[in-house]
Design an enzyme around this catalytic site. Structure first.
Site: not given
Lengths: 493, 286
Positions: A336-338
């Site tokens: 989700w963060h990247g």
């Protein structure tokens, strides 16, 4: 337009005045807030406003379809809604990552594939509003939320400007009822909002942005720094990311309060956690609870239904369920963060450490009991707190690095022989003011650690003149360091 | 709501009053105290070239007020202030090819320089009329830090004292040429009409105030000189002729070949070079 800019100050003053002047007509008030949110979003890049509106309208429609209990195709509508949201997120956030990984994988077997010349820009806040959208339709499907018929309300709940770019992820189930009901201006509520904004700006402008200058230098040239400097760089990044995101969250909550909205807190002094699981109950609370509610718990229930036996391969079934659920959830949290392997590794390591804590749970308890007999259980607590901070330091270094090899080089630099040489004191000498400010910052945080935000309680006990002197001091300090507005770290997610 | 607005207004009023008092006090202090320079007949002004090239101790009564990176805009503001507060009778103004290059405009535009420029000029500059796309936020930030927080007397950041070294490292010819005369795309950066306009203002001011002014081009390393774009040399020579035809004195020694050990780097003299050059211009002036 970011929270720590002059543009935003002007924007919020105008919005505040006009918003409350429309107080007698709630419909207009909500419409005004929606238009303000879209204006705020447009300020960054107007092209992606259409995507935001499209996603919101799709979810509004899906919500209505799901709410009709006689609708035989509810499951299909839910599936369609989930697929659309996930596809949008995947396309904008992960397309390049998957293509690159695909090409890299084929290059291992000497197959050369041309990369498509698509330059996809990541729309700001997409991870946040997609998650809000998913919450909205899943909650309606699970009968936890009524579908909203008023389209303005739904659009507003998915694009509310204080939280659109980086959260807190305020589920529509708690935001929509507030949008539906009439807001009444409360003095204490608004003052509280201003105090949160003040402290949030202090965290961002004074602490995070100042740390960022040193952190960026060290991380961009880490091969030329000694072990001690690399540790300082890592520790300063720990402080930067907390002050940056914690500050952002406080400002978002404070601005919402000025407009009469209650947003759940996102941080509860995470670095004062006693142990690692506790840390994750205090850090980015809205995201971790989103993953808990929509990934971990449903997945765990699903697995538990598939594993009827109590033990498998002499391992407790509960532990298997927990392990599978937590590792998968953390894998997704990392992703989700990247779109970067560093985030995936970071997520997996977090999941694995939590599993280790779960395995050691019984032994920990019995050890604490034994130590309590000798009144030295605080030693274990202190040791665990320090161990937690060390885990977090290493995990943040992976999180901050541009790629896996840089992360390992940085970490091996910390553990290298240069650690035995005389520490490089230049960073400390050249940034004395920053280290003094950090010390004051954590002292205030420690004193106020039982409150929503530290200055809530500390200054309230003081007489007004002294209290105001403190507010002025913080404000002057913010203005002193302001000017080089840097984007909030979490905007990239 | 009324209570909230009332409290906020009081809060802002007190803060504004505090800032206002400090601003007034700082203005008063600035106007009351004399600039930290000794009484001199000759002021040496301009950028790092005259700062390094002219040793004031070799004159009977001179002060080197030139500063590193100083564009003519700032020199004009400084001179405007100094002619009213120190009354010199002669000005030695640096006049090199780099002074009229458009790279000087960047000093009031680009982030890495603009803060320093405003730090020197927040009390003497007329920033609004500068004729460049200036970032006023930076100006406000500097003004806030220097004027609003507390009363103090440290307002003379536009005055420095002469210093030089014996160092001798001529290894920056290409970077210096690129910095002064080329943009990021390696295209000639051209001249700055704004800098030329301010140079004319300096000359007019001196004429108005009856101050003798010499425009001085200090020597640069011959390799550096040979790499200055021809177009820049032509414009420089044209401007030089125009200035001379208006009755001003120009001492152009930029082409003088000094030994390598007289240079600190590509375009600055070291203390040995400064002594030699100061003797040369003294013999011309007196």
């Amino acid at each position: 337009m970011i929270f720590n800019s002059l543009d935003f100050v002007i924007f919020i003053i105008i919005v505040f005045v006009m918003y409350w002047s429309l107080n007698s007509k709630m419909k207009f008030q909500n419409l005004f807030l929606l238009l303000s949110s879209y204006f705020f979003y447009c300020w960054w890049d107007w092209r992606f406003l259409f995507l935001l509106i499209l996603v919101s309208v799709v979810n509004y429609t899906v919500g209505l379809k799901l709410y009709n209990k006689n609708n035989q195709s509810r499951k299909a509508w839910l599936l369609a809604g989930l697929i659309i949201n996930i596809l949008v997120l995947t396309y904008f956030k992960y397309f390049n990552f998957f293509v690159d990984s695909f090409i890299d994988a084929f290059s291992l077997i000497d197959v050369d594939i041309q990369k498509p010349s698509l330059n996809i820009i990541l729309p700001l806040g997409i991870s946040f509003y997609i998650f809000l959208s998913l919450s909205y339709i899943i909650d309606i499907y699970n009968n936890k939320l009524k579908a909203e018929k008023n389209i303005v309300n739904v659009l507003l709940s998915l694009s509310f400007f204080p939280i659109i770019f980086a959260g807190p992820i305020q589920k529509p189930s708690s935001l929509l009822p507030q949008i539906r009901s009439k807001r009444i201006f409360k003095y204490e509520f608004a003052v509280d909002g201003l105090k949160q904004i003040l402290w949030g700006l202090f965290m961002k402008v004074v602490i995070a942005d100042k740390c960022a200058l040193i952190v960026n230098n060290i991380f961009s040239d880490f091969n030329n720094y000694k072990s001690s400097s690399l540790v300082v760089g890592g520790v300063l990044f720990m402080i930067q990311i907390y002050a940056d995101f914690g500050g952002y969250s406080l400002i978002a909550i404070g601005v919402s309060r000025l407009l009469g909205f209650e947003i759940n807190s996102n941080f509860r002094y995470p670095y004062f956690a006693d142990n690692f699981p506790e840390f994750w109950k205090r850090w980015h609370i809205s995201l971790t609870s989103w993953f808990r509610d929509y990934i971990f718990l449903p997945l765990s229930f699903f697995i538990s239904r598939k594993i009827p036996a109590e033990r498998y391969f002499s391992i407790n079934a509960d532990l298997i369920i927990y392990m599978t659920g937590i590792v998968f959830t953390w894998l997704l949290t990392g992703l989700w963060h990247g779109a970067n392997l560093t985030f995936i590794l970071w997520g997996l390591l977090n999941g694995m450490i939590l599993v280790l804590y779960r395995i050691a749970k019984k032994n920990r308890r019995s050890l604490i009991k034994k130590l309590k007999k000798y009144n030295i259980s605080s030693i274990l607590t202190a040791a665990e707190s320090i161990l937690t901070l060390i885990f977090i330091l290493f995990l943040w270094i992976i999180f901050r690095s541009n790629n896996i090899s840089e992360a390992f080089s940085y970490l091996s630099g910390i553990l290298s022989m240069s650690g035995l040489s005389k520490p490089d004191m230049m960073i400390l000498k050249n940034n004395r003011d920053l280290f003094i400010l950090i010390a004051i910052f954590f002292l205030i945080e420690w004193i106020g650690r039982n409150q929503d935000y530290p200055i809530f309680s500390i200054f309230n006990k003081w007489k007004r003149p002294l209290r105001w002197v403190m507010y002025y001091s913080i404000l002057i300090c913010i203005l002193w360091y302001a000017g080089n507005e840097q984007e909030f770290f979490y905007f990239q997610f | 709501m009324k209570r909230f607005i009332k409290k906020i207004s009081i809060f802002i009023f007190i803060l504004t009053a505090y800032f206002l008092v400090n601003t007034v006090l700082n203005y008063a202090i600035f106007n009351k105290i004399k600039p930290p320079i000794k009484n001199s007949d000759i002021f040496i002004m301009g950028d790092s070239h005259p700062f390094k090239a002219i040793d004031p101790s070799m004159f009977r009564s001179a002060t080197n007020l030139a500063m590193l990176m100083e564009p003519y805009i700032l020199t004009f503001w400084k001179l405007e202030y100094l002619v009213n507060n120190a009354k010199p009778d002669t000005i030695l103004l640096g006049f090199g090819h780099q002074n009229i290059s458009a790279f000087n405009d960047k000093k009031f535009i680009e982030e890495k320089w603009v803060g320093e420029m405003f730090k020197r000029s927040y009390l003497i500059g007329k920033v609004i009329n500068i004729g460049l796309d200036v970032d006023f936020k930076v100006y406000l930030k500097v003004f806030y830090k220097k004027m609003l927080i507390y009363p103090h007397s440290d307002h003379f950041n536009f005055i420095d004292t002469y210093s030089n070294t014996d160092s001798n490292q001529i290894d920056d010819i290409i970077p210096a040429i690129k910095r002064h005369f080329y943009n990021e795309d390696n295209q000639p950066i051209g001249i700055s009409p704004v800098q030329i306009q301010y140079l004319d203002s300096i000359l007019n001011l001196c004429r108005r105030k009856n101050i003798k002014i010499f425009l001085i081009s200090s020597p640069v390393h011959h390799e550096y000189f040979s790499l200055i774009p021809e177009s820049m040399k032509q414009i420089f020579n044209k401007k030089k002729s125009e200035i001379m035809s208006n009755g001003f004195d120009v001492i152009d020694m930029s082409e003088s070949v000094f030994d390598d050990d007289c240079f600190q780097n590509a375009d600055h003299l070291n203390s040995k070079g400064a002594k030699k050059f100061t003797n040369d211009i003294k013999s011309i002036i007196f």
